[in-house]
Design an enzyme around this catalytic site. Sequence first.
Site, PDB file in Angstrom:
ATOM      1  N   GLY A 129       0.785  -1.231   0.000  1.00 37.22           N
ATOM      2  CA  GLY A 129       0.000   0.000   0.000  1.00 37.22           C
ATOM      3  C   GLY A 129       0.810   1.269   0.000  1.00 37.22           C
ATOM      4  O   GLY A 129       0.251   2.369   0.122  1.00 37.22           O
ATOM      5  N   ARG A 266      25.410  -1.598 -41.521  1.00 37.60           N
ATOM      6  CA  ARG A 266      24.209  -2.013 -42.254  1.00 37.60           C
ATOM      7  C   ARG A 266      24.026  -1.213 -43.539  1.00 37.60           C
ATOM      8  O   ARG A 266      24.145   0.018 -43.532  1.00 37.60           O
ATOM      9  CB  ARG A 266      22.985  -1.806 -41.360  1.00 37.60           C
ATOM     10  CG  ARG A 266      21.684  -2.309 -41.953  1.00 37.60           C
ATOM     11  CD  ARG A 266      21.589  -3.815 -41.866  1.00 37.60           C
ATOM     12  NE  ARG A 266      20.255  -4.284 -42.207  1.00 37.60           N
ATOM     13  CZ  ARG A 266      19.858  -5.540 -42.096  1.00 37.60           C
ATOM     14  NH1 ARG A 266      20.696  -6.443 -41.633  1.00 37.60           N
ATOM     15  NH2 ARG A 266      18.634  -5.906 -42.426  1.00 37.60           N
ATOM     16  N   GLU A 362      13.021   3.661  -6.611  1.00 38.45           N
ATOM     17  CA  GLU A 362      13.664   4.770  -5.880  1.00 38.45           C
ATOM     18  C   GLU A 362      13.043   6.121  -6.228  1.00 38.45           C
ATOM     19  O   GLU A 362      13.724   7.151  -6.289  1.00 38.45           O
ATOM     20  CB  GLU A 362      15.177   4.777  -6.118  1.00 38.45           C
ATOM     21  CG  GLU A 362      15.863   3.578  -5.479  1.00 38.45           C
ATOM     22  CD  GLU A 362      17.372   3.660  -5.518  1.00 38.45           C
ATOM     23  OE1 GLU A 362      17.927   4.748  -5.266  1.00 38.45           O
ATOM     24  OE2 GLU A 362      18.006   2.625  -5.796  1.00 38.45           O
TER      25      GLU A 362
END
Length: 379
Positions: A129, A266, A362
């Site tokens: 809670g 690529r 946090e």
Amino acid sequence: MADRSFLSWPFFEDRHRALAEGLDAWCAANLPADHADVDAACRDLVARLGAGGWLRHSGAGAGESLDVRSLCIIRETLARHDGLADFAFAMQGLGMGAVSLFGTAEQREWLDRTRSGRAISGFALTEPGSGSDVARTATTAVRDGDGFVLNGEKTYISNGGIADVYVVFARTGEAPGARGLSAFLMPADAPGLEVVERIEVVAPHPLAHLRLMDVRLPESALIGAPGAGFKVAMAVLDVFRSTVGAAALGFARRALEESLARVKDRQLFGAPLADLQMVQGHIADMALEVDAAALLVYRAAWTKDMGAARVTREAAMAKLYATEAAQRVIDAAVQLHGGDGVRKGVIVESLYREIRALRIYEGASDVQKVVIARAALDA
């Protein structure tokens, strides 16, 4: 090769540069870890980080102070190499942060063990809670003779189920709300402590729901003064919130590093992806986000190391910006990798899973905005 030019910034001393170089070499030789068994991997990482001497930075011995710049450099470097290694290091610091800052000589015996990698620590603050609203803590600690009896539940506790010791916050009732909390050092083998559930999340970490049923702790388990638990918790987060930003920065640097290699290699329409202006725009945005995050993270760390009593505003800014920026950088990296970006086992895919939780724990991002706004309004 990740950009290390930030180490020449005036925030750092030669010892910080040496720390970064030494740890990067250690990481290259030891990481990534095998994540197949997360509990075993974390135990192994803590032991190896301890043997390597890196965990000595996770806490402060008697007469020492935490060097937040070192904490941030270590977390950034570990996160760039392996998110689970960062987790293992971070929880040794956060878990015993209260003992580093407020612990007695007896309590520091546990700190000696966690700094050497001989014990694993946990930080038991969140409840079903109450998360960011610490004042809603419902777990109770009732004085009984020469000690306390604790009852309640804690959830999303990192290292839950594998920790040897926890710092747990409970209501002792000296005053309403946040002023009636206290912090306690609780061994994992304390009778009455039960691991109710192991919690699986998108980036595998050892998390658990804990239940305390008439857990009896001696007076010597109290960390700081009775009723000072909120002060203890906020002092710990004041230090370690900046390090969360540093971990996010490590993830973002790795995502940028992987993306640079990808777009150079690529081919699209007969030329490297890097030749496309739109791709260059993505790379520019990513590089900008990384440097801006680094400036905020290391400003907060430097400010604390220079003796500031509190860096609540600076740490909130660092955590908020670095974690949100890292999410954007990693998302862009996934996009630049195309289908490979969502393929399990590809580095940017794992980074995509790793970064998400940092915007929550946090102090969630929206809570950090409240902290920053209140600081601005009170100025």
